[in-house]
Design an enzyme around this catalytic site. Sequence first.
Site, PDB file in Angstrom:
ATOM      1  N   GLY A 126       0.961  -1.786  -0.129  1.00 34.50           N
ATOM      2  CA  GLY A 126      -0.220   0.122   0.028  1.00 34.50           C
ATOM      3  C   GLY A 126       0.624   1.127   0.285  1.00 34.50           C
ATOM      4  CG  HIS A 127      -1.597   5.249   0.284  1.00 33.52           C
ATOM      5  ND1 HIS A 127      -2.809   5.724   0.077  1.00 33.52           N
ATOM      6  CD2 HIS A 127      -1.539   4.035   1.128  1.00 33.52           C
ATOM      7  CE1 HIS A 127      -3.244   5.774   0.554  1.00 33.52           C
ATOM      8  NE2 HIS A 127      -2.919   5.159   1.847  1.00 33.52           N
ATOM      9  CG  ASN A 128       2.812   7.731   1.972  1.00 33.49           C
ATOM     10  OD1 ASN A 128       1.943   8.036   1.974  1.00 33.49           O
ATOM     11  ND2 ASN A 128       3.691   8.392   1.777  1.00 33.49           N
TER      12      ASN A 128
END
Length: 346
Positions: A241-243
């Site tokens: 996922g993001h980050n």
Amino acid sequence: MNIALSELAELLEGQLLSGSPETRVTGFASLREALAGDLSFYYDARYKDRLMETKATAVLVPEGLEKCPDKVACIAVKNPSHAFEKVVDTYGYQATAFEPVIHPRACIAEDVKADLSKISVAACAVIESGAQIGDGTEIGAGCFVGRNAVIGAGCKLFANVTVYEACELGDRVILHSGTVIGADGFGYEFDKGRHRKVRQAGIVQIDNDVEIGAGTMVDRARFGRTWIGEGTKIDNLVQIGHNVIIGKHCIIVAACAIAGSAVIGDYVVIAAQSGVAGHVNVGSFVTLGARSGVTKDIPTGKATYMGFPAMPVMDERRRWASINRLPHLSARVKALEKGQPAAEDE
């Protein structure tokens, strides 16, 4: 492959323990699958029965093996697995050597920063404006490299890989078919009865010597970067996922999912079908067993965790042992309620 055992022993710096030096092998296979003419290898005591039952003509065995199977030639080497790998590399399927060539049906923007005489771009690949490609990199058929993306030297993108705009790959990165780097993170806010999309304005950064399997997705950050550290190896069908930040030299096996903003330390092993919740930290050197679910931080240390929620492996085993006793305990309770003698624990 057609080589005498004497030549094979010389190639591998091994010692022929049994069998004729003139015997020849023409193929290679595992102990269980090998047939007459095949070479196999044995390195783990758990597979001793397979060694004794194998139909292979010859087997690479560790030095100091006490007994060789009947009618099988044995070659003692320091590390049978590594020696077998050398045989496969020498005589097995050989990948096509890198050749710098630009297919006439490739679409490359005029301002791409690359020495086109030192890269390979296959048919129907698209490289958009401002992208940067390092020497020795191979872009497979149907790949897409977005605007201002950076791909280092010596990388290999198999067919149909997508690298979205502004994402950055280091040197010697390998991306297998169907991998998507830099799709939008799954970011929404519920507002006035609707899911409103939150702009994902960051990038994905992949450091040197990372390999990512087929069908794996690495989402771009909402801001900043989603970051995969040097030397990490990721299997097929993994969602990152993001980050998310993943440290150096980690192993992440098939069908795992790591939610947004999780932080994974260095040398972490995550076995198949495990999940890590968002904003959770997993410390360096931790191993997560298959189907683990991490819901809270795990400290750094050479420890194994299992289960959902993930807990130290011995605690999880005790929990399962207790669960397995429930039918017996239930029967005892029913017997006591009826005033009958309860069966003793087994």
